[in-house]
Design a protein around this motif. Structure first.
Motif, PDB file in Angstrom:
ATOM      1  N   TRP A   1       0.826  -1.207   0.000  1.00 18.98           N
ATOM      2  CA  TRP A   1       0.000   0.000   0.000  1.00 18.98           C
ATOM      3  C   TRP A   1       0.865   1.263   0.000  1.00 18.98           C
ATOM      4  O   TRP A   1       0.592   2.216  -0.742  1.00 18.98           O
ATOM      5  CB  TRP A   1      -0.940  -0.009   1.208  1.00 18.98           C
ATOM      6  CG  TRP A   1      -1.727   1.252   1.336  1.00 18.98           C
ATOM      7  CD1 TRP A   1      -2.727   1.692   0.525  1.00 18.98           C
ATOM      8  CD2 TRP A   1      -1.550   2.265   2.335  1.00 18.98           C
ATOM      9  NE1 TRP A   1      -3.198   2.903   0.960  1.00 18.98           N
ATOM     10  CE2 TRP A   1      -2.484   3.282   2.074  1.00 18.98           C
ATOM     11  CE3 TRP A   1      -0.696   2.399   3.423  1.00 18.98           C
ATOM     12  CZ2 TRP A   1      -2.577   4.412   2.858  1.00 18.98           C
ATOM     13  CZ3 TRP A   1      -0.803   3.531   4.204  1.00 18.98           C
ATOM     14  CH2 TRP A   1      -1.744   4.521   3.919  1.00 18.98           C
TER      15      TRP A   1
ATOM     16  N   GLU B   1       2.143   1.890  -3.394  1.00 16.00           N
ATOM     17  CA  GLU B   1       1.091   2.448  -4.265  1.00 16.00           C
ATOM     18  C   GLU B   1       0.863   3.929  -3.972  1.00 16.00           C
ATOM     19  O   GLU B   1       0.640   4.718  -4.887  1.00 16.00           O
ATOM     20  CB  GLU B   1      -0.216   1.664  -4.106  1.00 16.00           C
ATOM     21  CG  GLU B   1      -0.200   0.282  -4.693  1.00 16.00           C
ATOM     22  CD  GLU B   1      -0.146   0.237  -6.214  1.00 16.00           C
ATOM     23  OE1 GLU B   1      -0.243   1.291  -6.876  1.00 16.00           O
ATOM     24  OE2 GLU B   1       0.003  -0.876  -6.746  1.00 16.00           O
TER      25      GLU B   1
ATOM     26  N   GLY C   1      -4.087   5.122  -3.346  1.00 12.43           N
ATOM     27  CA  GLY C   1      -3.221   3.983  -3.045  1.00 12.43           C
ATOM     28  C   GLY C   1      -4.032   2.735  -2.727  1.00 12.43           C
ATOM     29  O   GLY C   1      -3.709   1.633  -3.187  1.00 12.43           O
ATOM     30  N   VAL C   2      -5.106   2.905  -1.961  1.00 12.67           N
ATOM     31  CA  VAL C   2      -5.997   1.771  -1.660  1.00 12.67           C
ATOM     32  C   VAL C   2      -6.657   1.275  -2.940  1.00 12.67           C
ATOM     33  O   VAL C   2      -6.714   0.069  -3.200  1.00 12.67           O
ATOM     34  CB  VAL C   2      -7.068   2.175  -0.612  1.00 12.67           C
ATOM     35  CG1 VAL C   2      -8.112   1.093  -0.462  1.00 12.67           C
ATOM     36  CG2 VAL C   2      -6.425   2.487   0.723  1.00 12.67           C
TER      37      VAL C   2
ATOM     38  N   LEU D   1      -4.190  -0.612  -5.067  1.00 11.92           N
ATOM     39  CA  LEU D   1      -3.845  -1.911  -4.489  1.00 11.92           C
ATOM     40  C   LEU D   1      -4.979  -2.918  -4.694  1.00 11.92           C
ATOM     41  O   LEU D   1      -4.734  -4.068  -5.075  1.00 11.92           O
ATOM     42  CB  LEU D   1      -3.508  -1.775  -3.004  1.00 11.92           C
ATOM     43  CG  LEU D   1      -2.955  -3.025  -2.330  1.00 11.92           C
ATOM     44  CD1 LEU D   1      -1.684  -3.504  -3.021  1.00 11.92           C
ATOM     45  CD2 LEU D   1      -2.680  -2.751  -0.862  1.00 11.92           C
TER      46      LEU D   1
END
Length: 189
Positions: free
Chosen positions: A74, A77, A102-103, A106
């Motif tokens: 994470w 990302e 980022g979440v 991912l």
């Protein structure tokens, strides 16, 4: 100048994608308790141990899920999204938006990885492949838990396992609904 920015963005996405893949596949191999002596698993462990070994002292594993590997993936990302926003000239982007992106990236990475692995598993089931190939048992171990619920819903029809089709459909729906929503939230914050 825009062409150079696009080329730099492509290089950033490729480099971070490769490193994220190492940590995600390490997480998946540990989660399904893949054979440690498999050469692919050996590579994953050796490539990620320098980073994960110190972190695992602080961040424990939870129910066979390597939270340290998940956190590293994470963070990578998030850094990737931050760099991509800098390359695009978006200097005043929200930090919260970058965290959400980022979440989203991912989750999207997991969905694409499973999409490819399920498709490859379905193809391998129709081709006579040497079972000693290290990819075959590893792929079966990783894909098996995902296909298991679909096999209960959709039994064999004429000797054909159609559960990969249903699993791929669900993955595409998750990408269309959840990932797209997270991306929208990340860009709007």
């Amino acid at each position: 100048m825009m062409y150079l920015a696009n080329a730099l963005a492509l290089l950033i996405q490729f480099a971070f994608g490769c490193v994220v893949a190492l940590f995600v596949f390490r997480l998946l191999a540990e989660a399904v308790r893949a054979d440690f002596y498999n050469p692919i698993c050996q590579f994953l462990y050796r490539a990620t141990n320098p980073v994960l070994t110190p972190l695992r002292r602080v961040i424990p594993t939870w129910r066979r899920i390597n939270l340290a590997a998940l956190l590293i993936a994470w963070v990578l990302e998030v850094i990737k999204n931050f760099l991509l926003r800098l390359v695009a000239g978006d200097f005043w982007a929200s930090n919260t938006g970058t965290l959400v992106l980022g979440v989203a990236d991912l989750v999207n990475f997991f969905m694409i990885a499973y999409l490819i692995m399920i498709f490859a598993w379905a193809l391998l089931s129709y081709v006579n492949v040497d079972a000693r190939n290290p990819l075959v048992p590893l792929l079966g171990k990783i894909v098996g838990p995902v296909l298991k619920p679909f096999r209960k819903v959709l039994p064999l029809i004429g000797g054909f396992d159609l559960s990969p089709v249903l699993a791929i459909l669900v993955i595409l729906l998750i990408q269309t609904v959840v990932v797209a929503w997270l991306m929208n939230v990340g860009h709007s914050i």
